[in-house]
Scaffold this motif. Structure first.
Motif, PDB file in Angstrom:
ATOM      1  N   THR A 141       0.853  -1.193   0.000  1.00 45.59           N
ATOM      2  CA  THR A 141       0.000   0.000   0.000  1.00 45.59           C
ATOM      3  C   THR A 141       0.890   1.245   0.000  1.00 45.59           C
ATOM      4  O   THR A 141       1.204   1.789   1.056  1.00 45.59           O
ATOM      5  CB  THR A 141      -0.897   0.003   1.249  1.00 45.59           C
ATOM      6  OG1 THR A 141      -0.070  -0.112   2.424  1.00 45.59           O
ATOM      7  CG2 THR A 141      -1.898  -1.121   1.199  1.00 45.59           C
ATOM      8  N   PRO A 142       1.331   1.682  -1.177  1.00 47.08           N
ATOM      9  CA  PRO A 142       2.276   2.817  -1.251  1.00 47.08           C
ATOM     10  C   PRO A 142       1.608   4.172  -1.014  1.00 47.08           C
ATOM     11  O   PRO A 142       1.520   5.006  -1.904  1.00 47.08           O
ATOM     12  CB  PRO A 142       2.817   2.693  -2.676  1.00 47.08           C
ATOM     13  CG  PRO A 142       1.703   2.070  -3.450  1.00 47.08           C
ATOM     14  CD  PRO A 142       1.014   1.130  -2.502  1.00 47.08           C
ATOM     15  N   GLN A 143       1.114   4.385   0.197  1.00 47.81           N
ATOM     16  CA  GLN A 143       0.515   5.670   0.553  1.00 47.81           C
ATOM     17  C   GLN A 143       1.578   6.545   1.220  1.00 47.81           C
ATOM     18  O   GLN A 143       1.573   6.763   2.431  1.00 47.81           O
ATOM     19  CB  GLN A 143      -0.677   5.448   1.484  1.00 47.81           C
ATOM     20  CG  GLN A 143      -1.830   4.687   0.845  1.00 47.81           C
ATOM     21  CD  GLN A 143      -2.940   4.424   1.835  1.00 47.81           C
ATOM     22  OE1 GLN A 143      -2.908   3.467   2.598  1.00 47.81           O
ATOM     23  NE2 GLN A 143      -3.934   5.305   1.835  1.00 47.81           N
ATOM     24  N   TRP A 144       2.486   7.045   0.406  1.00 50.96           N
ATOM     25  CA  TRP A 144       3.610   7.794   0.944  1.00 50.96           C
ATOM     26  C   TRP A 144       3.177   9.104   1.577  1.00 50.96           C
ATOM     27  O   TRP A 144       3.881   9.651   2.433  1.00 50.96           O
ATOM     28  CB  TRP A 144       4.640   8.042  -0.151  1.00 50.96           C
ATOM     29  CG  TRP A 144       5.368   6.797  -0.538  1.00 50.96           C
ATOM     30  CD1 TRP A 144       5.197   6.060  -1.671  1.00 50.96           C
ATOM     31  CD2 TRP A 144       6.365   6.119   0.243  1.00 50.96           C
ATOM     32  NE1 TRP A 144       6.024   4.954  -1.654  1.00 50.96           N
ATOM     33  CE2 TRP A 144       6.761   4.971  -0.494  1.00 50.96           C
ATOM     34  CE3 TRP A 144       6.958   6.357   1.475  1.00 50.96           C
ATOM     35  CZ2 TRP A 144       7.713   4.088  -0.024  1.00 50.96           C
ATOM     36  CZ3 TRP A 144       7.909   5.469   1.944  1.00 50.96           C
ATOM     37  CH2 TRP A 144       8.280   4.350   1.193  1.00 50.96           C
ATOM     38  N   ASN A 145       2.052   9.648   1.156  1.00 50.98           N
ATOM     39  CA  ASN A 145       1.569  10.874   1.785  1.00 50.98           C
ATOM     40  C   ASN A 145       1.219  10.636   3.258  1.00 50.98           C
ATOM     41  O   ASN A 145       1.525  11.457   4.133  1.00 50.98           O
ATOM     42  CB  ASN A 145       0.360  11.420   1.030  1.00 50.98           C
ATOM     43  CG  ASN A 145      -0.761  10.390   0.907  1.00 50.98           C
ATOM     44  OD1 ASN A 145      -0.523   9.184   0.932  1.00 50.98           O
ATOM     45  ND2 ASN A 145      -1.986  10.877   0.787  1.00 50.98           N
ATOM     46  N   ILE A 146       0.596   9.482   3.560  1.00 52.87           N
ATOM     47  CA  ILE A 146       0.263   9.153   4.946  1.00 52.87           C
ATOM     48  C   ILE A 146       1.520   8.832   5.741  1.00 52.87           C
ATOM     49  O   ILE A 146       1.674   9.257   6.898  1.00 52.87           O
ATOM     50  CB  ILE A 146      -0.722   7.966   4.993  1.00 52.87           C
ATOM     51  CG1 ILE A 146      -2.004   8.299   4.221  1.00 52.87           C
ATOM     52  CG2 ILE A 146      -1.043   7.594   6.432  1.00 52.87           C
ATOM     53  CD1 ILE A 146      -2.782   9.460   4.795  1.00 52.87           C
ATOM     54  N   ILE A 147       2.437   8.106   5.123  1.00 50.06           N
ATOM     55  CA  ILE A 147       3.672   7.736   5.817  1.00 50.06           C
ATOM     56  C   ILE A 147       4.495   8.970   6.152  1.00 50.06           C
ATOM     57  O   ILE A 147       5.000   9.127   7.271  1.00 50.06           O
ATOM     58  CB  ILE A 147       4.493   6.750   4.957  1.00 50.06           C
ATOM     59  CG1 ILE A 147       3.720   5.440   4.758  1.00 50.06           C
ATOM     60  CG2 ILE A 147       5.842   6.469   5.602  1.00 50.06           C
ATOM     61  CD1 ILE A 147       4.379   4.477   3.800  1.00 50.06           C
ATOM     62  N   MET A 148       4.636   9.883   5.187  1.00 48.78           N
ATOM     63  CA  MET A 148       5.432  11.082   5.423  1.00 48.78           C
ATOM     64  C   MET A 148       4.745  12.026   6.402  1.00 48.78           C
ATOM     65  O   MET A 148       5.417  12.709   7.185  1.00 48.78           O
ATOM     66  CB  MET A 148       5.703  11.791   4.097  1.00 48.78           C
ATOM     67  CG  MET A 148       6.633  11.016   3.187  1.00 48.78           C
ATOM     68  SD  MET A 148       8.212  10.657   4.001  1.00 48.78           S
ATOM     69  CE  MET A 148       9.010   9.630   2.766  1.00 48.78           C
ATOM     70  N   MET A 149       3.427  12.091   6.375  1.00 52.33           N
ATOM     71  CA  MET A 149       2.727  12.906   7.356  1.00 52.33           C
ATOM     72  C   MET A 149       2.922  12.342   8.761  1.00 52.33           C
ATOM     73  O   MET A 149       3.087  13.088   9.741  1.00 52.33           O
ATOM     74  CB  MET A 149       1.237  12.972   7.019  1.00 52.33           C
ATOM     75  CG  MET A 149       0.408  13.803   8.001  1.00 52.33           C
ATOM     76  SD  MET A 149       0.949  15.526   8.134  1.00 52.33           S
ATOM     77  CE  MET A 149       0.319  16.171   6.586  1.00 52.33           C
ATOM     78  N   THR A 150       2.924  11.012   8.874  1.00 45.45           N
ATOM     79  CA  THR A 150       3.196  10.387  10.174  1.00 45.45           C
ATOM     80  C   THR A 150       4.604  10.719  10.653  1.00 45.45           C
ATOM     81  O   THR A 150       4.811  11.038  11.832  1.00 45.45           O
ATOM     82  CB  THR A 150       3.028   8.857  10.077  1.00 45.45           C
ATOM     83  OG1 THR A 150       1.718   8.545   9.594  1.00 45.45           O
ATOM     84  CG2 THR A 150       3.226   8.205  11.427  1.00 45.45           C
ATOM     85  N   ALA A 151       5.573  10.659   9.746  1.00 53.09           N
ATOM     86  CA  ALA A 151       6.948  11.018  10.103  1.00 53.09           C
ATOM     87  C   ALA A 151       7.046  12.484  10.516  1.00 53.09           C
ATOM     88  O   ALA A 151       7.770  12.836  11.452  1.00 53.09           O
ATOM     89  CB  ALA A 151       7.880  10.731   8.932  1.00 53.09           C
ATOM     90  N   LEU A 152       6.298  13.334   9.816  1.00 54.61           N
ATOM     91  CA  LEU A 152       6.301  14.763  10.149  1.00 54.61           C
ATOM     92  C   LEU A 152       5.707  15.003  11.533  1.00 54.61           C
ATOM     93  O   LEU A 152       6.250  15.774  12.332  1.00 54.61           O
ATOM     94  CB  LEU A 152       5.515  15.534   9.094  1.00 54.61           C
ATOM     95  CG  LEU A 152       5.777  17.040   8.970  1.00 54.61           C
ATOM     96  CD1 LEU A 152       7.211  17.307   8.555  1.00 54.61           C
ATOM     97  CD2 LEU A 152       4.814  17.661   7.979  1.00 54.61           C
ATOM     98  N   LEU A 153       4.615  14.322  11.835  1.00 51.89           N
ATOM     99  CA  LEU A 153       4.006  14.449  13.159  1.00 51.89           C
ATOM    100  C   LEU A 153       4.922  13.900  14.252  1.00 51.89           C
ATOM    101  O   LEU A 153       4.941  14.423  15.373  1.00 51.89           O
ATOM    102  CB  LEU A 153       2.662  13.711  13.186  1.00 51.89           C
ATOM    103  CG  LEU A 153       1.529  14.331  12.356  1.00 51.89           C
ATOM    104  CD1 LEU A 153       0.333  13.388  12.303  1.00 51.89           C
ATOM    105  CD2 LEU A 153       1.119  15.677  12.926  1.00 51.89           C
ATOM    106  N   ALA A 154       5.676  12.856  13.920  1.00 52.27           N
ATOM    107  CA  ALA A 154       6.585  12.267  14.903  1.00 52.27           C
ATOM    108  C   ALA A 154       7.731  13.202  15.246  1.00 52.27           C
ATOM    109  O   ALA A 154       8.318  13.112  16.335  1.00 52.27           O
ATOM    110  CB  ALA A 154       7.140  10.943  14.381  1.00 52.27           C
ATOM    111  N   MET A 155       8.068  14.118  14.343  1.00 52.39           N
ATOM    112  CA  MET A 155       9.152  15.064  14.610  1.00 52.39           C
ATOM    113  C   MET A 155       8.721  16.245  15.461  1.00 52.39           C
ATOM    114  O   MET A 155       9.555  16.914  16.065  1.00 52.39           O
ATOM    115  CB  MET A 155       9.732  15.582  13.283  1.00 52.39           C
ATOM    116  CG  MET A 155      10.538  14.569  12.510  1.00 52.39           C
ATOM    117  SD  MET A 155      11.376  15.327  11.105  1.00 52.39           S
ATOM    118  CE  MET A 155       9.977  15.595   9.998  1.00 52.39           C
ATOM    119  N   LEU A 156       7.425  16.522  15.513  1.00 51.02           N
ATOM    120  CA  LEU A 156       6.952  17.754  16.152  1.00 51.02           C
ATOM    121  C   LEU A 156       7.216  17.816  17.664  1.00 51.02           C
ATOM    122  O   LEU A 156       7.732  18.828  18.152  1.00 51.02           O
ATOM    123  CB  LEU A 156       5.467  17.949  15.860  1.00 51.02           C
ATOM    124  CG  LEU A 156       5.120  18.334  14.418  1.00 51.02           C
ATOM    125  CD1 LEU A 156       3.615  18.528  14.271  1.00 51.02           C
ATOM    126  CD2 LEU A 156       5.856  19.601  13.996  1.00 51.02           C
TER     127      LEU A 156
END
Length: 283
Positions: A246-261
């Motif tokens: 499931t190549p939903q890179w938008n969801i994966i990258m948003m999760t990574a972005l939230l993890a950095m906050l």
């Protein structure tokens, strides 16, 4: 001499800008990927400018069910788990370490320095070395899939104890004598004098230990079998493994972005105290 100095300044700034660009580029790509839809992130070339789906992806990631096709908890729940774990580790390490250092420096009891060196020797036994017996103890105590089980085995810190000990050794003995003359007991001296004087060191340690707890991977992976207790770091790894189906890179990258906050917020909020705690040498 002035011309040479000018070229050195220019070279220094160029190196600094290049270093910032190297560090910031992955973060920028993460932000860009989090602002596009899933279809655009599977097409070449990859975009380098933000898209118009940022808030849509933000809402779907934070309050949705996570990445489709994977059995993981909602992202908000994983952020909460990581936040609780990081706070418990940071606060617990600081509390235990400052009390231990206080006892070692200001109380006279048999084998005082022997106990200190026993604490210091634990630096050679990180959780990865003792992970099997630690897991057995946590499992026997029924602390699997709990915040206590996530944080308690990681609370002890020889480094923080050593740091507070060195701070307390720099505090003049006259303060202790003055406190005794004023009738202050050990706890009053600890709360009213030692803790305020250690404020910057506590802030510096809190930032370091919070990030340490937030980035934990191996220990949470071992003791969490319930998806509701999964941390955000584990979830990102699981999302990357599921990206082939499931190549939903938008969801994966948003999760990574939230993890950095949360770490970024902690560093920015405590930046001044953090720098002072690492640089000041005298009280």
């Amino acid at each position: 001499m002035v011309e040479n100095r000018r070229w050195i300044d220019i070279l220094t700034h160029v190196v600094l800008i290049v270093g910032i660009a190297i560090v910031a580029l992955p973060i920028w790509i993460t932000f860009v990927a989090a602002s596009h839809d899933a279809v655009r992130m599977t097409q070449a070339p990859l975009p380098l400018l933000p898209g118009g789906h940022f808030w849509e992806n933000f809402t779907a990631t934070l309050f949705g069910s996570g990445l489709s096709g994977t059995e993981i908890a909602p992202v908000w729940r994983m952020l909460l788990n990581s936040l609780a774990m990081a706070l418990m580790i940071a606060v617990g390490k600081i509390a235990i370490s400052i009390i231990s250092a206080f006892a070692i420096v200001y109380f006279r009891f048999p084998f005082r320095m022997g106990f200190f060196w026993l604490i210091f020797i634990t630096l050679m036994l990180p959780v990865e070395v003792r992970i099997l017996p630690t897991f057995e103890v946590v499992a026997d105590l029924g602390m699997l899939n709990s915040y206590v089980g996530l944080s308690l085995p990681l609370i002890a810190s020889a480094t923080a104890t050593f740091m507070f000990r060195q701070v307390f050794l720099t505090i003049p003995d006259e303060l202790l004598e003055s406190a005794r003359v004023d009738g202050a007991g050990p706890l009053r001296f600890f709360w009213d004098i030692l803790v305020p004087l250690s404020r910057t060191n506590i802030a510096a340690l809190f930032v370091i230990l919070f990030i340490y707890g937030w980035n934990q991977y191996l220990w949470p992976l071992l003791i969490t079998t319930d998806t509701s207790m999964t941390t955000i770091v584990i979830s990102i790894k699981q999302m990357l493994e599921a990206a082939e189906q499931t190549p939903q890179w938008n969801i994966i990258m948003m999760t990574a972005l939230l993890a950095m906050l949360p770490p970024i917020v902690v560093v920015i909020t405590m930046q001044k105290l953090f720098v002072k705690g690492l640089t000041e040498t005298e009280k």
